[in-house]
Design a protein around this motif. Structure first.
Motif, PDB file in Angstrom:
ATOM      1  N   LYS A  68       3.826 -19.461  83.737  1.00  0.00           N
ATOM      2  CA  LYS A  68       5.240 -19.820  83.688  1.00  0.00           C
ATOM      3  C   LYS A  68       5.389 -21.249  84.198  1.00  0.00           C
ATOM      4  O   LYS A  68       4.832 -21.604  85.232  1.00  0.00           O
ATOM      5  CB  LYS A  68       6.071 -18.876  84.548  1.00  0.00           C
ATOM      6  CG  LYS A  68       7.544 -19.193  84.511  1.00  0.00           C
ATOM      7  CD  LYS A  68       8.351 -18.221  85.343  1.00  0.00           C
ATOM      8  CE  LYS A  68       9.815 -18.600  85.250  1.00  0.00           C
ATOM      9  NZ  LYS A  68      10.653 -17.741  86.087  1.00  0.00           N
ATOM     10  N   ALA A  69       6.124 -22.077  83.451  1.00  0.00           N
ATOM     11  CA  ALA A  69       6.370 -23.460  83.855  1.00  0.00           C
ATOM     12  C   ALA A  69       7.870 -23.723  83.811  1.00  0.00           C
ATOM     13  O   ALA A  69       8.565 -23.241  82.916  1.00  0.00           O
ATOM     14  CB  ALA A  69       5.643 -24.430  82.928  1.00  0.00           C
ATOM     15  N   GLU A  70       8.343 -24.481  84.786  1.00  0.00           N
ATOM     16  CA  GLU A  70       9.759 -24.806  84.846  1.00  0.00           C
ATOM     17  C   GLU A  70       9.909 -26.289  85.161  1.00  0.00           C
ATOM     18  O   GLU A  70       9.200 -26.826  85.995  1.00  0.00           O
ATOM     19  CB  GLU A  70      10.432 -23.974  85.933  1.00  0.00           C
ATOM     20  CG  GLU A  70      11.921 -24.026  85.866  1.00  0.00           C
ATOM     21  CD  GLU A  70      12.560 -22.885  86.643  1.00  0.00           C
ATOM     22  OE1 GLU A  70      13.726 -23.039  86.975  1.00  0.00           O
ATOM     23  OE2 GLU A  70      11.890 -21.875  86.905  1.00  0.00           O
ATOM     24  N   ARG A  71      10.830 -26.917  84.466  1.00  0.00           N
ATOM     25  CA  ARG A  71      11.035 -28.355  84.641  1.00  0.00           C
ATOM     26  C   ARG A  71      12.501 -28.628  84.956  1.00  0.00           C
ATOM     27  O   ARG A  71      13.392 -28.071  84.342  1.00  0.00           O
ATOM     28  CB  ARG A  71      10.661 -29.105  83.366  1.00  0.00           C
ATOM     29  CG  ARG A  71      10.976 -30.597  83.443  1.00  0.00           C
ATOM     30  CD  ARG A  71      10.759 -31.290  82.146  1.00  0.00           C
ATOM     31  NE  ARG A  71       9.383 -31.122  81.733  1.00  0.00           N
ATOM     32  CZ  ARG A  71       8.881 -31.614  80.634  1.00  0.00           C
ATOM     33  NH1 ARG A  71       9.621 -32.304  79.818  1.00  0.00           N
ATOM     34  NH2 ARG A  71       7.625 -31.431  80.307  1.00  0.00           N
ATOM     35  N   VAL A  72      12.706 -29.525  85.920  1.00  0.00           N
ATOM     36  CA  VAL A  72      14.042 -30.032  86.224  1.00  0.00           C
ATOM     37  C   VAL A  72      13.912 -31.544  86.264  1.00  0.00           C
ATOM     38  O   VAL A  72      13.124 -32.085  87.027  1.00  0.00           O
ATOM     39  CB  VAL A  72      14.559 -29.520  87.587  1.00  0.00           C
ATOM     40  CG1 VAL A  72      15.900 -30.136  87.908  1.00  0.00           C
ATOM     41  CG2 VAL A  72      14.632 -28.016  87.613  1.00  0.00           C
ATOM     42  N   GLU A  73      14.634 -32.215  85.396  1.00  0.00           N
ATOM     43  CA  GLU A  73      14.615 -33.683  85.354  1.00  0.00           C
ATOM     44  C   GLU A  73      16.021 -34.199  85.565  1.00  0.00           C
ATOM     45  O   GLU A  73      16.981 -33.612  85.088  1.00  0.00           O
ATOM     46  CB  GLU A  73      14.122 -34.179  83.992  1.00  0.00           C
ATOM     47  CG  GLU A  73      12.669 -33.941  83.745  1.00  0.00           C
ATOM     48  CD  GLU A  73      12.233 -34.539  82.421  1.00  0.00           C
ATOM     49  OE1 GLU A  73      12.694 -35.643  82.079  1.00  0.00           O
ATOM     50  OE2 GLU A  73      11.453 -33.891  81.737  1.00  0.00           O
ATOM     51  N   ARG A  74      16.102 -35.297  86.263  1.00  0.00           N
ATOM     52  CA  ARG A  74      17.395 -35.942  86.469  1.00  0.00           C
ATOM     53  C   ARG A  74      17.262 -37.401  86.032  1.00  0.00           C
ATOM     54  O   ARG A  74      16.264 -38.037  86.301  1.00  0.00           O
ATOM     55  CB  ARG A  74      17.784 -35.886  87.934  1.00  0.00           C
ATOM     56  CG  ARG A  74      18.022 -34.486  88.423  1.00  0.00           C
ATOM     57  CD  ARG A  74      18.349 -34.462  89.912  1.00  0.00           C
ATOM     58  NE  ARG A  74      18.589 -33.105  90.342  1.00  0.00           N
ATOM     59  CZ  ARG A  74      17.682 -32.354  90.941  1.00  0.00           C
ATOM     60  NH1 ARG A  74      16.491 -32.829  91.178  1.00  0.00           N
ATOM     61  NH2 ARG A  74      17.966 -31.132  91.301  1.00  0.00           N
ATOM     62  N   SER A  75      18.287 -37.906  85.365  1.00  0.00           N
ATOM     63  CA  SER A  75      18.280 -39.319  85.000  1.00  0.00           C
ATOM     64  C   SER A  75      19.680 -39.881  85.190  1.00  0.00           C
ATOM     65  O   SER A  75      20.669 -39.182  85.034  1.00  0.00           O
ATOM     66  CB  SER A  75      17.816 -39.512  83.553  1.00  0.00           C
ATOM     67  OG  SER A  75      18.747 -38.950  82.659  1.00  0.00           O
ATOM     68  N   GLU A  76      19.724 -41.141  85.564  1.00  0.00           N
ATOM     69  CA  GLU A  76      20.995 -41.827  85.768  1.00  0.00           C
ATOM     70  C   GLU A  76      21.035 -43.062  84.889  1.00  0.00           C
ATOM     71  O   GLU A  76      20.030 -43.752  84.743  1.00  0.00           O
ATOM     72  CB  GLU A  76      21.147 -42.252  87.227  1.00  0.00           C
ATOM     73  CG  GLU A  76      21.243 -41.099  88.192  1.00  0.00           C
ATOM     74  CD  GLU A  76      21.447 -41.566  89.620  1.00  0.00           C
ATOM     75  OE1 GLU A  76      21.997 -42.671  89.823  1.00  0.00           O
ATOM     76  OE2 GLU A  76      21.048 -40.835  90.530  1.00  0.00           O
ATOM     77  N   HIS A  77      22.202 -43.330  84.312  1.00  0.00           N
ATOM     78  CA  HIS A  77      22.395 -44.508  83.480  1.00  0.00           C
ATOM     79  C   HIS A  77      23.630 -45.242  83.992  1.00  0.00           C
ATOM     80  O   HIS A  77      24.721 -44.689  84.026  1.00  0.00           O
ATOM     81  CB  HIS A  77      22.609 -44.111  82.006  1.00  0.00           C
ATOM     82  CG  HIS A  77      21.490 -43.303  81.440  1.00  0.00           C
ATOM     83  ND1 HIS A  77      20.329 -43.878  80.993  1.00  0.00           N
ATOM     84  CD2 HIS A  77      21.336 -41.975  81.280  1.00  0.00           C
ATOM     85  CE1 HIS A  77      19.521 -42.924  80.570  1.00  0.00           C
ATOM     86  NE2 HIS A  77      20.111 -41.755  80.738  1.00  0.00           N
ATOM     87  N   LYS A  78      23.423 -46.479  84.427  1.00  0.00           N
ATOM     88  CA  LYS A  78      24.536 -47.289  84.915  1.00  0.00           C
ATOM     89  C   LYS A  78      24.688 -48.496  84.000  1.00  0.00           C
ATOM     90  O   LYS A  78      23.705 -49.096  83.587  1.00  0.00           O
ATOM     91  CB  LYS A  78      24.265 -47.778  86.341  1.00  0.00           C
ATOM     92  CG  LYS A  78      24.187 -46.679  87.351  1.00  0.00           C
ATOM     93  CD  LYS A  78      23.877 -47.236  88.732  1.00  0.00           C
ATOM     94  CE  LYS A  78      23.710 -46.102  89.730  1.00  0.00           C
ATOM     95  NZ  LYS A  78      23.398 -46.614  91.067  1.00  0.00           N
ATOM     96  N   SER A  79      25.926 -48.812  83.666  1.00  0.00           N
ATOM     97  CA  SER A  79      26.200 -50.005  82.878  1.00  0.00           C
ATOM     98  C   SER A  79      27.611 -50.469  83.225  1.00  0.00           C
ATOM     99  O   SER A  79      28.329 -49.793  83.969  1.00  0.00           O
ATOM    100  CB  SER A  79      26.090 -49.703  81.378  1.00  0.00           C
ATOM    101  OG  SER A  79      27.168 -48.896  80.964  1.00  0.00           O
ATOM    102  N   LYS A  80      28.004 -51.585  82.673  1.00  0.00           N
ATOM    103  CA  LYS A  80      29.352 -52.056  82.955  1.00  0.00           C
ATOM    104  C   LYS A  80      30.404 -51.181  82.286  1.00  0.00           C
ATOM    105  O   LYS A  80      31.569 -51.215  82.631  1.00  0.00           O
ATOM    106  CB  LYS A  80      29.523 -53.519  82.584  1.00  0.00           C
ATOM    107  CG  LYS A  80      29.016 -53.935  81.246  1.00  0.00           C
ATOM    108  CD  LYS A  80      29.138 -55.437  81.100  1.00  0.00           C
ATOM    109  CE  LYS A  80      28.218 -55.888  79.975  1.00  0.00           C
ATOM    110  NZ  LYS A  80      28.393 -57.267  79.660  1.00  0.00           N
TER     111      LYS A  80
END
Length: 139
Positions: A68-80
């Motif tokens: 069993k494999a589990e993935r949690v990814e977080r990403s942030e995108h900042k722009s004007k």
């Protein structure tokens, strides 16, 4: 009245881009390769981008190997134009019948370059029916 964040056209294509890049692969069935190497069952599972110590569980019960494999990814995108944060979750699991005579204490698991390899040698003694967690080694 507060102004709503505006989305760029590229924001609408982000899920398609992630799919094409293979980042959504964990939401579907885990891809495996299974073969015999002499008297040993070898199972290789494709689980890239995860921490094998935290995100993968390899266990044995009632003559079956469970991965069993589990993935949690977080990403942030900042722009004007604004700020966007995304969370990506995914889990998958596979169960494979162990060969007759495979002993839980002889089963090994290694992780290298996004591939989990589990080796289950078979002996003349039938397997026990208790569950046991398999330790994953990686380099």
């Amino acid at each position: 009245m507060a102004e709503l964040s505006k989305w760029a056209p590229s924001d609408m294509l982000e899920p398609i881009k992630r799919f094409l890049d293979g980042e959504l692969a964990m939401t579907s069935s885990m891809k495996i390769e299974q073969f015999q190497d002499g008297d040993t069952l070898v199972v290789r599972a494709e689980v890239p981008g995860i921490d094998p110590d935290q995100d993968v569980d390899v266990s044995v019960s009632e003559g079956m190997l469970h991965i069993k494999a589990e993935r949690v990814e977080r990403s942030e995108h900042k722009s004007k134009m604004g700020y966007r944060s995304e969370f990506r979750y995914g889990s998958s699991q596979r169960s494979i019948a162990l060969p007759r005579g495979a002993k839980e204490e002889d089963i090994t698991a290694t992780y290298k370059d996004g591939v989990l390899e589990v080796r289950a040698p078979a002996t003349a003694t039938p397997p026990e029916s208790t569950a046991k967690k398999i330790r994953i080694e990686h380099s």
